[in-house]
Design a protein around this motif. Sequence first.
Motif, short mmCIF file in Angstrom:
data_model
loop_
_atom_site.label_atom_id
_atom_site.label_comp_id
_atom_site.label_asym_id
_atom_site.label_seq_id
_atom_site.Cartn_x
_atom_site.Cartn_y
_atom_site.Cartn_z
N LEU A 47 0.97 -1.22 -0.02
CA LEU A 47 0.26 -0.23 0.04
C LEU A 47 0.59 1.42 0.00
N VAL A 48 2.15 1.08 0.99
CA VAL A 48 2.16 2.36 0.40
C VAL A 48 2.97 2.32 -0.63
N THR A 49 3.74 1.65 -1.13
CA THR A 49 4.47 1.45 -2.20
C THR A 49 3.59 2.38 -3.59
N ASN A 50 2.16 1.68 -3.40
CA ASN A 50 1.37 2.02 -4.80
C ASN A 50 0.70 3.92 -4.16
N ALA A 51 0.51 4.11 -2.94
CA ALA A 51 0.67 5.76 -2.90
C ALA A 51 2.18 6.14 -3.39
N LEU A 52 3.71 5.80 -3.18
CA LEU A 52 3.96 6.69 -3.42
C LEU A 52 3.71 6.79 -5.05
N ILE A 53 4.48 5.34 -5.50
CA ILE A 53 4.22 5.74 -7.31
C ILE A 53 2.89 6.87 -7.95
N HIS A 54 1.16 6.25 -7.20
CA HIS A 54 0.29 7.18 -7.57
C HIS A 54 -0.28 8.20 -7.29
N SER A 55 0.30 8.90 -5.84
CA SER A 55 -0.18 9.78 -4.89
C SER A 55 0.91 11.24 -4.89
N GLN A 56 0.35 12.21 -4.42
CA GLN A 56 1.92 12.81 -3.51
C GLN A 56 1.66 13.41 -2.12
N PRO A 57 2.76 13.77 -1.90
CA PRO A 57 2.24 14.20 -0.39
C PRO A 57 0.63 15.11 0.25
N PRO A 58 0.43 14.56 1.25
CA PRO A 58 1.10 13.90 2.47
C PRO A 58 0.98 12.49 2.75
N LEU A 59 1.03 11.32 3.56
CA LEU A 59 0.88 10.24 3.17
C LEU A 59 1.59 9.94 5.28
N SER A 60 0.84 8.58 5.38
CA SER A 60 0.60 8.22 6.30
C SER A 60 0.42 7.28 6.09
N VAL A 61 0.69 6.65 7.95
CA VAL A 61 0.09 4.94 7.62
C VAL A 61 -0.52 5.28 9.29
#
Length: 314
Positions: A47-61
């Motif tokens: 899920l974090v990898t998908n978020a890094l590839i397909h989204s922009q910050p901010p990012l959190s778990v």
Amino acid sequence: MPLTKRSLVLPASPPSVRLARSWVSKVLEEIGREDLVDAAQLGVSELVTNALIHSQPPLSVRVRGTVNHPRIEVVDSSPFPPQRESVAPEIEDVDDFNVTTFGRGLDLVAMMSRRWGSDLAHDGRSKSVWFEPSGKARYENHLEGEIFDFDPATGDGQDVAEGPRMPLRLLGVPARLFEEMRRYHFEVRRELRLLAMTAPEDYPLATELTEVLVQADRERRSTAGIGDLDRAIADRVDSVDLEYLVPVSTSTTMARIRDLLSEVYRALSADHLLAMRPPDLIVELETWYFTEFERQGRGDAPRRWTGPTSMPPV
């Protein structure tokens, strides 16, 4: 017992994958769920990898849910639901030192989960993708995800239900304060649904309110005029007079939501309800709002909101 809400902000770079794996593992070990660490590491890595590839910050778990059913969420800034591809991942191919080995499709998440899905945020501009790790992998018959949209602004009479409707006037609606109320309701609803899914026998109140809110969603999709409130919020106006055309049944539904929310705030203290009780001003606004549906449903004249139009400074 529900968990205390925990979250970690992640940098928008490949090391986030390893950081998320380590942090989630530590949280699970702290609550005595070492049996779920392997599944959680694999799922959160995807899920974090998908978020890094397909989204922009901010990012959190985040880790939420209960000790029996912990739930791991990755929050990103993309409003688009995750897309599942037909990929057959191999466990031994996963290497936490190389981000390029991830991103192999949500089948990996489904394989390591009791349940998984995605929630769109109340503002429609971000989402969380979540899963409940399982101690046993599913190599066949992977679970379909549960994709929910709890956006309170959904609909503007485009899906008109059969049956009579009634006019409703909401006078002096404090647009910015109403936006704050939406945020609180979104969080409360998420947590109640989670309790209803994982421990319905322990939290019948959560199950009942979740069901009533689903009914309110159906009625909202048959309501004309909602777009005016959304425009007022976007324009940052202090207050706005609204005219809706709502299903007659909405009067009863909204009164029931008001009463159930009051019971939730009373019965589920901060030790039980993951989302905090809204401030008194938000509770006052929601009571006025839901009561107007009930009052006008029985033929009473509209009553204007006379309270503040925004939260007082802290």
